[in-house]
Design an enzyme around this catalytic site. Structure first.
Site, PDB file in Angstrom:
ATOM      1  N   ARG A   1      25.721 -38.099  48.878  1.00 42.03           N
ATOM      2  CA  ARG A   1      24.529 -39.025  49.573  1.00 42.03           C
ATOM      3  C   ARG A   1      24.765 -40.286  49.405  1.00 42.03           C
ATOM      4  NH1 ARG A   1      19.677 -35.953  50.290  1.00 42.03           N
ATOM      5  NH2 ARG A   1      20.362 -34.047  50.597  1.00 42.03           N
TER       6      ARG A   1
ATOM      7  N   TYR B   1      16.899 -21.888  51.608  1.00 42.44           N
ATOM      8  CA  TYR B   1      15.958 -22.631  52.868  1.00 42.44           C
ATOM      9  C   TYR B   1      15.597 -21.648  53.841  1.00 42.44           C
ATOM     10  CZ  TYR B   1      16.997 -27.085  50.491  1.00 42.44           C
ATOM     11  OH  TYR B   1      17.232 -28.022  49.574  1.00 42.44           O
TER      12      TYR B   1
ATOM     13  N   ARG C   1      19.436 -43.251  51.695  1.00 45.40           N
ATOM     14  CA  ARG C   1      18.233 -44.009  51.811  1.00 45.40           C
ATOM     15  C   ARG C   1      18.308 -45.180  50.861  1.00 45.40           C
ATOM     16  NH1 ARG C   1      14.216 -39.249  51.517  1.00 45.40           N
ATOM     17  NH2 ARG C   1      16.084 -38.688  50.480  1.00 45.40           N
TER      18      ARG C   1
ATOM     19  N   ASP D   1      23.779 -32.622  57.861  1.00 49.84           N
ATOM     20  CA  ASP D   1      22.968 -31.856  56.804  1.00 49.84           C
ATOM     21  C   ASP D   1      23.495 -30.352  56.942  1.00 49.84           C
ATOM     22  OD1 ASP D   1      20.649 -32.561  55.273  1.00 49.84           O
ATOM     23  OD2 ASP D   1      20.345 -30.645  55.758  1.00 49.84           O
TER      24      ASP D   1
ATOM     25  N   ARG E   1      17.885 -45.669  60.844  1.00 51.54           N
ATOM     26  CA  ARG E   1      16.998 -44.403  60.816  1.00 51.54           C
ATOM     27  C   ARG E   1      15.632 -44.852  61.765  1.00 51.54           C
ATOM     28  NH1 ARG E   1      13.123 -41.072  59.156  1.00 51.54           N
ATOM     29  NH2 ARG E   1      13.585 -39.098  57.948  1.00 51.54           N
TER      30      ARG E   1
END
Ligand code: CP3
Length: 367
Positions: free
Chosen positions: A35, A161, A39, A85, A48
C-alpha cells in the site's frame, strides 16, 4: 527487430529487488511497502480528489501511472507496485464493485447461492484492459528506475469478498458456504484460480516484472481448511503462471496474512518468495523455508507511528532476525524488507523516509 516485450522498455537500473527475489546476492536489502501508493501520501489524496473516486483512479491510465510513481518521488524504494485493486477481477465477473469514501469495498451482486455460483465464469480479459494499459504505461514511465510488481488476490481471499459482499468481521457467510456446500466453494475457487492466473499472465505480458498473490484472509481459516480451500488454489494459480517472459525470469511472491503456522505447508509452493506478517519470527522462517525461497517482510506497520530512532531500532531487529543474507556467487537465503501488512493511512510520510534509510544503511553494514 523487437521480438521480446522487455525490449520495448528501458533497461533496469536497479535490479536489487529482482535479484533478491531470485535468491541472488545484493549490496543491500531491497525495500518496498504494501500500500505504498495510497492515502498516507497527501499527493495521493489530491489525485484521488481530482479523479472523484477510487475506481476513477484505478480505471484511468494516467492517474494510475501518476499515483504508482508518487512514493518513488519521495523515497528511494526498490520496487513499484501497480496501482489497482484485487477486486477488479470479481468486478469483471459482473459483481458490481464500488468504493464509498471512508468505507471499504462493496459488491452489488454478492455470490450467495448455487445459481449465483453457476453464473460465474473466467471473465473476458478485455474488461480488464484498463489494468494492462496501466501496467504498460507505468513500465514506460518508470524508465527502468526500479522493477514493477503486478498483483492479484488469492482465489480464497477473492471468494471472501464475493460471498460476503464487503469486508467482514466474522466471515460467517463465506464459511457457511464452505462448510455447508463445499462443492460450491470448490467450484467458485477453481474459477477464481483460473481467472487470477490469466489476469496475472496478462499483467506479465503487459510489462509486470514480478507478481504477488495477496492471500489476505488465508489466516482466518481453520487448519485443514487452509490447505484445502486456500493453499490448493494458490498452487493452481502458480502452476499456470509464466515463469519467464521476454527473456527475463518473472518471480512470484505469495503473501498469506496469518499464515505463519503453515510455513511448512507453504515451503514447497512453486513460487520464489514468501511474504510474512509481523507475527512470524524470521530466524525460524529462514530455517523452515529459507533454503528454497526468499522471504519478504515483516515490520509491524504500527512501528511507523514511533519516532525515527525507534523505527531504526525496530528495523535493525527485523534485519538481525533474518540474519546475514547470501553473499557471493550462486544463490542462497535472501530477504526483501517490507511491512507485515499494508501501511496505515495515518502514517507520517517522514517516518517512511526514516524506515527506508535505516534498511539501506544497516543492511549494507551486515554484508
Ligand atoms: O500501493 C499498493 O500496494 C498498490 C495498490 C493496492 C491497493 N489495494 C490500492 C487500494 C493493492 C496491492 C491492493 C490490494 C488489496 N485490496 C488487498 C490485498 C492487500 C491487503 O491489504 O491485504 C485487499 C484485501 C484489497 C481490498 C480493498 N481495497 C479494501 C479492503 C479496501 C478498503 C480498505 C482500505 O484500506 O481503505 C480497498 C481500497 C483501496 N485499495 C485503497 C487503496 C489505495 C484505498 C481506497 C481509497 O483511496 O479510498
Amino acid at each position: 527487430m523487437n521480438t521480446s516485450a522487455s525490449s520495448r522498455y528501458a533497461p533496469l537500473k536497479n535490479d536489487t529487488f529482482l535479484r533478491a527475489c531470485l535468491r541472488l546476492a545484493t549490496d543491500y536489502t531491497p525495500v518496498w511497502m504494501m500500500r505504498q501508493a495510497g492515502r498516507f501520501l497527501p499527493e495521493y489524496r489530491a489525485t484521488r480528489a481530482r479523479a472523484g473516486s477510487f475506481m476513477g483512479l484505478a480505471t484511468s491510465t494516467d492517474y494510475a501511472t501518476e499515483v504508482t510513481l508518487q512514493p518513488l518521488e519521495r523515497f528511494p524504494i526498490d520496487a513499484a507496485i501497480l496501482f489497482s485493486d484485487i477486486l477488479t477481477v470479481p468486478d469483471a465477473m459482473g459483481l458490481g464493485l464500488s468504493f464509498a469514501l471512508g468505507e471499504g469495498p462493496r459488491f452489488a451482486s454478492p455470490v450467495r447461492d448455487e445459481a449465483a455460483v453457476a453464473r460465474l465464469a473466467v471473465p473476458d480479459m478485455d474488461k480488464l484492459r484498463y489494468v494492462f494499459d496501466a501496467v504498460s504505461s507505468i513500465r514506460l514511465a518508470l524508465d527502468g528506475r526500479v522493477p514493477l510488481i503486478g498483483f492479484a488476490g488469492s482465489p480464497w481471499t477473492l471468494a471472501c469478498y464475493m460471498v460476503e459482499g464487503a469486508g467482514s468481521d466474522d466471515y460467517r457467510l463465506v464459511k457457511t458456504m464452505l462448510y455447508s456446500r463445499p462443492d460450491l466453494m470448490h467450484q467458485m475457487l477453481q474459477i477464481n484460480a483460473d481467472a487470477v492466473a490469466l489476469y496475472l499472465n496478462c499483467q506479465i505480458e503487459a510489462g509486470a516484472q514480478a507478481v504477488m498473490i495477496f492471500d489476505s484472509w488465508g489466516g482466518v481459516l481453520a487448519d485443514g481448511a487452509f490447505q484445502e480451500f486456500s493453499l490448493a488454489y494458490t498452487r493452481r494459480v502458480l502452476s499456470q503462471l509464466h515463469k519467464n517472459f521476454g527473456g527475463a525470469r518473472i518471480p512470484s511472491i505469495v503473501f498469506t496474512k496469518g499464515g505463519g503456522l503453515w510455513l511448512d505447508d507453504m515451503a514447497d509452493l512453486d513460487c520464489n518468495v514468501l511474504g510474512l506478517d509481523w507475527t512470524v519470527n524470521l530466524t525460524k522462517a529462514r530455517i523452515i523455508v529459507g533454503g528454497s525461497k526468499a522471504l519478504q517482510g515483516n515490520l509491524d506497520p504500527n512501528v511507523l507511528f514511533a519516532q525515527a530512532s525507534q523505527i531504526e531500532a525496530e528495523v535493525i531487529k527485523v534485519l538481525n532476525a533474518f540474519g546475514t543474507p547470501h553473499t557471493g556467487p550462486g544463490s542462497g537465503p535472501t530477504h526483501i524488507f517490507n511491512l507485515g501488512h499494508g501501511i496505515s493511512q495515518h502514517t507520517p510520510p517522514e517516518h517512511v523516509a526514516a524506515l527506508v534509510q535505516a534498511v539501506h544503511y544497516h543492511s549494507r553494514q551486515m554484508r
